[in-house]
Design a protein around this motif. Sequence first.
Motif, PDB file in Angstrom:
ATOM      1  N   GLY A  12      -9.052  61.016  28.082  1.00  0.00           N
ATOM      2  CA  GLY A  12      -8.090  60.541  27.094  1.00  0.00           C
ATOM      3  C   GLY A  12      -6.659  60.896  27.457  1.00  0.00           C
ATOM      4  O   GLY A  12      -5.743  60.090  27.282  1.00  0.00           O
ATOM      5  N   VAL A  47      -6.585  50.425  21.644  1.00  0.00           N
ATOM      6  CA  VAL A  47      -6.539  51.856  21.311  1.00  0.00           C
ATOM      7  C   VAL A  47      -6.545  52.059  19.796  1.00  0.00           C
ATOM      8  O   VAL A  47      -7.079  53.055  19.302  1.00  0.00           O
ATOM      9  CB  VAL A  47      -5.371  52.602  21.996  1.00  0.00           C
ATOM     10  CG1 VAL A  47      -5.538  52.619  23.489  1.00  0.00           C
ATOM     11  CG2 VAL A  47      -4.026  52.058  21.603  1.00  0.00           C
ATOM     12  N   TRP A  50     -10.053  52.028  18.959  1.00  0.00           N
ATOM     13  CA  TRP A  50     -10.654  53.304  19.365  1.00  0.00           C
ATOM     14  C   TRP A  50     -10.375  54.389  18.334  1.00  0.00           C
ATOM     15  O   TRP A  50     -11.230  55.231  18.056  1.00  0.00           O
ATOM     16  CB  TRP A  50     -10.138  53.742  20.731  1.00  0.00           C
ATOM     17  CG  TRP A  50     -10.942  53.220  21.869  1.00  0.00           C
ATOM     18  CD1 TRP A  50     -10.536  52.334  22.824  1.00  0.00           C
ATOM     19  CD2 TRP A  50     -12.294  53.544  22.187  1.00  0.00           C
ATOM     20  NE1 TRP A  50     -11.557  52.082  23.709  1.00  0.00           N
ATOM     21  CE2 TRP A  50     -12.660  52.822  23.347  1.00  0.00           C
ATOM     22  CE3 TRP A  50     -13.256  54.375  21.616  1.00  0.00           C
ATOM     23  CZ2 TRP A  50     -13.907  52.907  23.932  1.00  0.00           C
ATOM     24  CZ3 TRP A  50     -14.510  54.459  22.208  1.00  0.00           C
ATOM     25  CH2 TRP A  50     -14.825  53.737  23.351  1.00  0.00           C
ATOM     26  N   TYR A  53     -12.715  53.763  15.546  1.00  0.00           N
ATOM     27  CA  TYR A  53     -14.043  54.186  15.988  1.00  0.00           C
ATOM     28  C   TYR A  53     -14.161  55.709  15.950  1.00  0.00           C
ATOM     29  O   TYR A  53     -15.159  56.259  15.475  1.00  0.00           O
ATOM     30  CB  TYR A  53     -14.324  53.674  17.408  1.00  0.00           C
ATOM     31  CG  TYR A  53     -15.615  54.199  17.977  1.00  0.00           C
ATOM     32  CD1 TYR A  53     -16.829  53.652  17.605  1.00  0.00           C
ATOM     33  CD2 TYR A  53     -15.619  55.256  18.886  1.00  0.00           C
ATOM     34  CE1 TYR A  53     -18.026  54.141  18.119  1.00  0.00           C
ATOM     35  CE2 TYR A  53     -16.802  55.753  19.412  1.00  0.00           C
ATOM     36  CZ  TYR A  53     -18.001  55.192  19.015  1.00  0.00           C
ATOM     37  OH  TYR A  53     -19.175  55.682  19.514  1.00  0.00           O
ATOM     38  N   GLY A  54     -13.143  56.398  16.444  1.00  0.00           N
ATOM     39  CA  GLY A  54     -13.156  57.856  16.435  1.00  0.00           C
ATOM     40  C   GLY A  54     -13.247  58.416  15.033  1.00  0.00           C
ATOM     41  O   GLY A  54     -13.947  59.409  14.790  1.00  0.00           O
ATOM     42  N   ILE A  62     -11.291  61.549  20.570  1.00  0.00           N
ATOM     43  CA  ILE A  62     -11.036  60.103  20.588  1.00  0.00           C
ATOM     44  C   ILE A  62      -9.878  59.760  19.661  1.00  0.00           C
ATOM     45  O   ILE A  62      -8.987  58.983  20.010  1.00  0.00           O
ATOM     46  CB  ILE A  62     -12.300  59.305  20.210  1.00  0.00           C
ATOM     47  CG1 ILE A  62     -13.330  59.402  21.333  1.00  0.00           C
ATOM     48  CG2 ILE A  62     -11.967  57.839  19.933  1.00  0.00           C
ATOM     49  CD1 ILE A  62     -14.647  58.729  21.043  1.00  0.00           C
ATOM     50  N   ASN A  66      -6.314  58.626  21.572  1.00  0.00           N
ATOM     51  CA  ASN A  66      -5.993  57.217  21.337  1.00  0.00           C
ATOM     52  C   ASN A  66      -4.863  57.056  20.328  1.00  0.00           C
ATOM     53  O   ASN A  66      -4.087  56.111  20.410  1.00  0.00           O
ATOM     54  CB  ASN A  66      -7.237  56.449  20.927  1.00  0.00           C
ATOM     55  CG  ASN A  66      -8.140  56.204  22.105  1.00  0.00           C
ATOM     56  OD1 ASN A  66      -7.830  55.391  22.969  1.00  0.00           O
ATOM     57  ND2 ASN A  66      -9.236  56.944  22.193  1.00  0.00           N
TER      58      ASN A  66
END
Length: 88
Positions: A12, A47, A50, A53-54, A62, A66
């Motif tokens: 990352g 991103v 992401w 999602y994180g 994450i 991101n």
Amino acid sequence: MEWTDVLGIVAGICTTVSVVPQIRKAWKTKKVDDVSPGMFATLMVGVGLWVIYGITQNDLPIIATNGASLALNSFMLYLMLRYRKKEK
């Protein structure tokens, strides 16, 4: 901390700082004509997804890397809009 966490954090960080040389060059030269706004916009969507999602996975590496990447790419997009040449 698991080795996979370290791997994710290092990956990352690498992706996040990859845009820094482009930002530095644009900031110094005030030239962005060769930089693609579409690429940065697409990257920002990626991103951003992401980050979401994180959050759903409760994965701080994450989210943090991101999130930082999203901020840096947003700044680069701002520089592109600020310094682009006006069409004649």
